[in-house]
Design a protein around this motif. Structure first.
Motif, PDB file in Angstrom:
ATOM      1  N   ARG A 187       7.660  -9.848 -11.405  1.00 58.81           N
ATOM      2  CA  ARG A 187       6.889  -9.701 -12.187  1.00 58.81           C
ATOM      3  C   ARG A 187       6.864 -10.360 -13.909  1.00 58.81           C
ATOM      4  NH1 ARG A 187       3.709  -5.042 -13.965  1.00 58.81           N
ATOM      5  NH2 ARG A 187       5.136  -4.382 -13.935  1.00 58.81           N
ATOM      6  N   ASN A 188       8.080 -10.135 -13.964  1.00 58.45           N
ATOM      7  CA  ASN A 188       8.644 -11.029 -14.833  1.00 58.45           C
ATOM      8  C   ASN A 188       9.078 -12.028 -15.191  1.00 58.45           C
ATOM      9  OD1 ASN A 188       8.018  -8.695 -16.036  1.00 58.45           O
ATOM     10  ND2 ASN A 188      10.180  -7.361 -15.445  1.00 58.45           N
ATOM     11  N   ALA A 245       1.110  -0.732  -0.128  1.00 62.68           N
ATOM     12  CA  ALA A 245       0.145  -0.192   0.014  1.00 62.68           C
ATOM     13  C   ALA A 245       0.529   0.987  -0.071  1.00 62.68           C
ATOM     14  CB  ALA A 245      -0.891   0.175   1.305  1.00 62.68           C
ATOM     15  N   ALA A 246       2.056   1.335   0.795  1.00 64.28           N
ATOM     16  CA  ALA A 246       2.588   2.462   0.837  1.00 64.28           C
ATOM     17  C   ALA A 246       3.626   2.000  -0.732  1.00 64.28           C
ATOM     18  CB  ALA A 246       4.124   2.434   2.263  1.00 64.28           C
ATOM     19  N   ALA A 247       3.914   1.589  -1.385  1.00 63.94           N
ATOM     20  CA  ALA A 247       4.464   1.722  -2.565  1.00 63.94           C
ATOM     21  C   ALA A 247       3.197   1.692  -3.653  1.00 63.94           C
ATOM     22  CB  ALA A 247       5.014   0.086  -3.030  1.00 63.94           C
ATOM     23  N   GLY A 248       2.281   2.086  -3.042  1.00 60.95           N
ATOM     24  CA  GLY A 248       1.167   3.038  -4.335  1.00 60.95           C
ATOM     25  C   GLY A 248       0.636   1.810  -4.822  1.00 60.95           C
ATOM     26  N   ALA A 249       0.682   0.271  -4.644  1.00 57.25           N
ATOM     27  CA  ALA A 249       0.078  -0.775  -5.179  1.00 57.25           C
ATOM     28  C   ALA A 249      -1.827  -1.204  -4.885  1.00 57.25           C
ATOM     29  CB  ALA A 249       0.365  -2.059  -4.779  1.00 57.25           C
ATOM     30  N   GLU A 250      -2.151  -1.084  -6.194  1.00 61.67           N
ATOM     31  CA  GLU A 250      -3.366  -0.614  -5.826  1.00 61.67           C
ATOM     32  C   GLU A 250      -3.981  -2.250  -5.051  1.00 61.67           C
ATOM     33  OE1 GLU A 250      -6.258   0.001  -9.238  1.00 61.67           O
ATOM     34  OE2 GLU A 250      -4.620   1.022 -10.112  1.00 61.67           O
ATOM     35  N   VAL A 282       3.086  -1.839  -9.336  1.00 63.79           N
ATOM     36  CA  VAL A 282       4.663  -2.075  -8.737  1.00 63.79           C
ATOM     37  C   VAL A 282       5.741  -2.768  -9.092  1.00 63.79           C
ATOM     38  CG1 VAL A 282       5.897  -0.805  -7.017  1.00 63.79           C
ATOM     39  CG2 VAL A 282       3.062  -1.092  -7.129  1.00 63.79           C
ATOM     40  N   ASP A 283       6.804  -2.805  -9.902  1.00 61.33           N
ATOM     41  CA  ASP A 283       7.632  -3.696  -9.425  1.00 61.33           C
ATOM     42  C   ASP A 283       8.383  -3.961  -8.046  1.00 61.33           C
ATOM     43  OD1 ASP A 283       7.852  -4.640 -11.859  1.00 61.33           O
ATOM     44  OD2 ASP A 283       8.774  -2.671 -12.889  1.00 61.33           O
TER      45      ASP A 283
END
Ligand SMILES: Cc1cc2nc3c(=O)[nH]c(=O)nc-3n(C[C@H](O)[C@H](O)[C@H](O)COP(=O)(O)OP(=O)(O)OC[C@H]3O[C@@H](n4cnc5c(N)ncnc54)[C@H](O)[C@@H]3O)c2cc1C
Lengths: 388, 447
Positions: free
Chosen positions: B428-429, B234-239, B380-381
């Motif tokens: 993610r990759n 959440a702090a990292a801005g992930a939805e 977010v990565d």
């Protein structure tokens, strides 16, 4: 009675044709395809008229049955002669015994039974519907268990009586026979008038008395509905007509018991009141009422359980779920939501009770249709179904 | 009294002090020694303070403002696991055993999260329960942990072939978790409350935490958010999606075998005289500190009231409250908006990117494969998650949050974090078949 001997000689005319139709009826009763059974019961004008009046609905079988009614108006006791399997059986019994026994001393109560039943039907309480010959055969051949035995018992009484006093059932007691006589009365009157015969005093007295019976039936029917309140109420199949009307309109044919896929409908063998004996009741001991099934209503010949489309049927209340809070798992802080999960009506909710600091189950009586699924699933048996 | 004071003031050394006591009888010596030792030892004075919390906040125009300042980076690691609950511990073990340098940060003083500190003792959804019989779904590190608990007397019950959903002892679990982390060479930081993420554009580079040492930072190649509440993503801005769920104060009752009451109270534990009560509690927002406070205070009051009512029943006098959980029973607060969202209809489905499976859950008897997509955020990565805050809808989170599935997602996230760190790419990759291969090597069951 000269009329009687004349009749019996005519009845002997062609046993072959006479045998065929009643035999077919019996076979159908035994084979039990439900829709055919419904049509068969409408063959009886007595059954057809009483149930149509009592339920105030005209179904397709009713309309089909009207044709036989019309024939019976034109020809006196046509049904007895050509269609009635019970009549045939009684007659055969009568023939086994040689010699004639006079029935003169015995009154013709059949007409009165019919008149009382039709009168009662106006109040939706068709009193003697269950001794319609077709209904007796339905019960005796189509049903198992207590109800089957009771109808077999009635059948046995009828047969034995026909041995001892040939013709006693058909000509004196049978309400279907009596009904046909009532129906044919105006026709006979017309015929007499054309022949310019003097009206028979005895006949008109009979007609007057039948009319009194009809009135008594109406009064009795309404009395039962309004004065005698149902004792302890039972859970009835969805769409059942309410209260005492159900107990008398139901002909105990057992169709609903048989078609129910969940086997939750059974005959009430220890009914608290006599008129409710063997009427189908619902009990959720092992299963619940399916929401994708409306067979009980579809299979009911008398309209005691209304034939409703699925959506309508699922809105009808069989009963109402009640929860015994102390038995519920939530009462000791355990997690459980099975009843909420299975409820098809979204009628069950858990509500947090601040004082007890616990959740309690709340059942919305408006939404609950009494399908009984929650009762079956509850691991603590905390839910019971009560009449709505 | 007077005598004692004198000695302290004189600041005698240990020997001289004992000598001075030689005058008194032997019995007195023994008791007085104990007392005197504590006082005598005293504290050692700290010369160079390592605590640095940065400049104090300033009150400017009635507003509290925190001045900008540099935060000391105390570690640079491959994998940073935030949150030492069951998911976090397994993730750290999985990554460390695969070969990554791992740091695990936990805000409280023990590992296990809700499983131990929250006193939720039964590990659910460990097996599927189909007609063909039980199938163990929680294998790999999770199962290893349960097996090790079995070696401790009173450590666990129902952990045996043919049984499912074991119940463990919280203290034994805390201990075993710490042992396993130490054996795997995981760098542990307890009493460290992560408060924010360190970002470089869309990519997370680390996290900062508050502690008694003040504010500190840790940078890492990959961050695994196992806070249960998704604090870091959440702090990292992930939805993500926010949830209101029941908050209960779990507790244990003692002497439950020495009372008469037929009323059922709580579930069994490895100790015959102890039951644990899984309090449901009112619905609340577990990210609202006022709500948490209320739930703790009200919950405790309710427990005492209920206990009193139980004790008043004849034959129940010996019943007592053993303890309440040190960690409030928070069920759900955030779920990730991941590459995939798990739904109830996914039970029995097969996923190409499966990284594990959870077992039977209440009425559902089949297993549920867990796709990798529910662990990684959409945008977010460098971050992935595990445990009760993975991507699941508001029904299915009641499955993903069970301890069994948490152990499974933990191992998958740890292994994926290792791969991402080793390949210098974002979680993610990474190639999912590689991940599946690694997980199988670690003994995991992929469904
Ligand atoms: C009352 C209750 C009853 C339950 N009953 C069952 C049950 O019967 N069976 C079952 O299988 N499951 C049950 N569950 C669910 C299960 O216990 C939890 O969902 C599961 O333990 C979650 O594990 P986790 O590792 O994902 O999260 P948690 O156990 O919550 O672990 C998160 C860890 O991260 C730490 N942390 C959080 N934020 C920070 C931060 N900012 N910085 C540093 N550290 C942080 C926490 O202190 C904690 O140790 C229940 C849950 C509750 C609340």
């Amino acid at each position: 009675m000269s009329n009687g001997t004349q009749e019996s000689s005519r009845l002997r005319v062609s046993y072959v044709t006479r045998l065929l139709i009643p035999l077919m009826i019996v076979i159908i009763l035994v084979i039990r395809p439900t829709w055919l059974r419904i049509f068969i019961s409408s063959v009886s004008p007595f059954f057809n008229i009483s149930t149509a009046i009592a339920t105030r609905t005209a179904t397709v079988p009713f309309v089909a049955g009207l044709s036989i009614l019309v024939i019976c108006i034109c020809w006196r006791r046509w049904f007895c002669r050509w269609l009635c399997p019970l009549g045939l059986a009684c007659e055969l019994c009568g023939h086994v015994r040689s010699g004639q026994t006079s029935l003169n001393a015995i009154p013709r109560i059949g007409r009165h039974l019919a008149a009382i039943t039709i009168g009662g039907a106006i109040a939706s309480i068709p009193f003697f519907l269950m001794i319609d010959p077709i209904v007796i055969l339905f019960g005796a051949f189509g049903m198992s268990g207590t109800a089957g035995y009771i109808f077999l018992g009635i059948l046995a009484v009828v047969i034995i009586a026909s041995f001892i006093l040939p013709g006693i059932w058909c000509r004196r007691i049978c309400p279907l026979g009596g009904m046909q006589e009532l129906l044919a009365t105006p026709a006979i009157g017309i015929r007499r008038r054309t022949k310019e015969e003097a009206p028979n005093k005895k006949e008109s007295a009979m007609a007057r008395r039948s009319f009194l019976s009809l009135a008594a039936g109406i009064a009795g029917g309404f009395a039962i509905r309004w004065i005698i309140s149902p004792v302890r109420r039972r859970l009835r199949p969805p769409g059942a007509v309410p209260g005492n009307r159900f107990k008398t309109l139901c002909v105990r044919c057992g169709n609903c018991v048989r078609v129910c896929p969940s086997r939750i409908i059974a005959q009430d063998s220890n009914s608290p009141d006599t008129i409710g004996i063997l009427a189908p009741k619902v009990s959720f001991d092992s299963d619940y009422c399916r929401q994708d099934c409306n067979l009980c209503g579809q299979g009911c010949p008398s309209g005691a359980i209304k034939p409703l489309p699925l959506i309508e049927k699922n809105k009808r209340k069989i009963g109402l779920a009640r929860i015994d809070e102390p038995s519920c798992r939530l009462a000791w802080d355990a997690k459980c939501d099975l009843c909420m999960y299975v409820c098809p009506c979204e009628a069950i909710e858990e509500v947090f009770n601040r004082d007890k600091y616990l959740y309690t189950i709340s059942i919305n009586p408006e939404k609950c249709n009494g399908c009984g699924h929650c009762k079956i699933i509850c691991p603590e048996h905390a839910i019971s179904m009560k009449p709505a | 009294m007077h005598f004692r004071k004198e000695i302290t003031m004189d600041n005698l050394n240990r020997r001289g002090f004992l000598k001075s006591l030689g005058l008194v009888s032997a019995a007195t010596i023994a008791s007085e020694t104990l007392w005197a030792d504590a006082i005598y030892k005293g504290s050692s004075i700290v010369e160079r303070d390592a605590v640095s919390r940065g400049p104090a906040a300033k009150l400017i125009n009635g507003k509290a403002i925190r001045p900008e300042h540099e935060i000391k980076i105390i570690r640079d690691t491959d994998v940073l696991v935030v949150g030492g609950g069951c998911a976090g511990v397994v993730a750290a073990l999985s990554a460390a055993r695969a070969g990554a340098k791992v740091t695990i940060v936990e805000r409280y003083g023990c590992f296990g999260g809700l499983w131990t500190g929250g006193m939720v003792l039964i590990v659910l959804a460990t097996h599927s329960n189909e007609k063909t019989g039980l199938t163990k779904c929680v294998r790999g590190i999770g199962d290893e942990m349960l097996e090790r608990l079995k070696k401790i007397p009173g450590g666990i019950i129902n952990q045996a072939p043919g049984k499912r959903d074991p119940t463990s002892d919280p203290e034994a679990t805390k201990y075993i978790m710490a042992c396993m982390l130490r054996e795997a060479g995981v760098d542990m930081l307890l009493h460290s409350w992560v408060t924010n993420s360190i970002m470089e554009k869309e990519t997370i580079r680390g996290a900062i935490f508050e502690s008694k040492s003040g504010c500190r930072a840790i940078t890492a190649k990959v961050i695994v958010d196992t806070t249960g509440d998704g604090d870091v993503y959440a702090a990292a801005g992930a939805e993500h999606v926010r949830h209101i769920h029941k908050i209960g104060l779990v507790h244990r009752l003692g002497n439950t075998d020495r009372i008469k009451s037929k009323k059922r109270m709580g579930g069994p534990t490895p100790h015959p005289s102890v039951k644990w009560v899984n309090m449901q509690g009112p619905p609340g927002d577990c990210l609202d500190v006022e709500a948490l406070t209320r739930c703790d205070v009200d919950g405790r009051e309710a427990i005492w009231n209920k206990l009193k009512a139980l004790q008043e029943q004849p034959g129940n006098e010996k019943l007592f409250l053993l303890d309440t959980a040190s960690q409030l029973g928070v069920r759900a607060s955030r779920t990730l908006k991941g590459r995939y969202e798990l739904k109830e209809r996914d039970f029995g489905k097969t996923f190409e990117d499966t990284v594990g499976a959870g077992g039977a859950y209440f009425g559902i008897k089949v297993m549920c494969q867990i796709p990798y997509g529910i662990l990684v955020p959409e945008k977010v990565d460098n971050i992935l998650t595990a445990g009760r805050c993975v991507a699941a809808d508001n029904l299915m989170l009641n499955f993903t949050r069970l301890i069994g599935p948490c152990l499974v997602t933990g191992q998958a996230a740890g292994a994926a974090a290792y791969l991402a760190a080793a390949q210098k790419t974002s979680p993610r990759n990474i190639a999912v078949p590689k991940l599946q291969e690694l997980l199988k090597k670690q003994g995991a069951f992929l469904g």
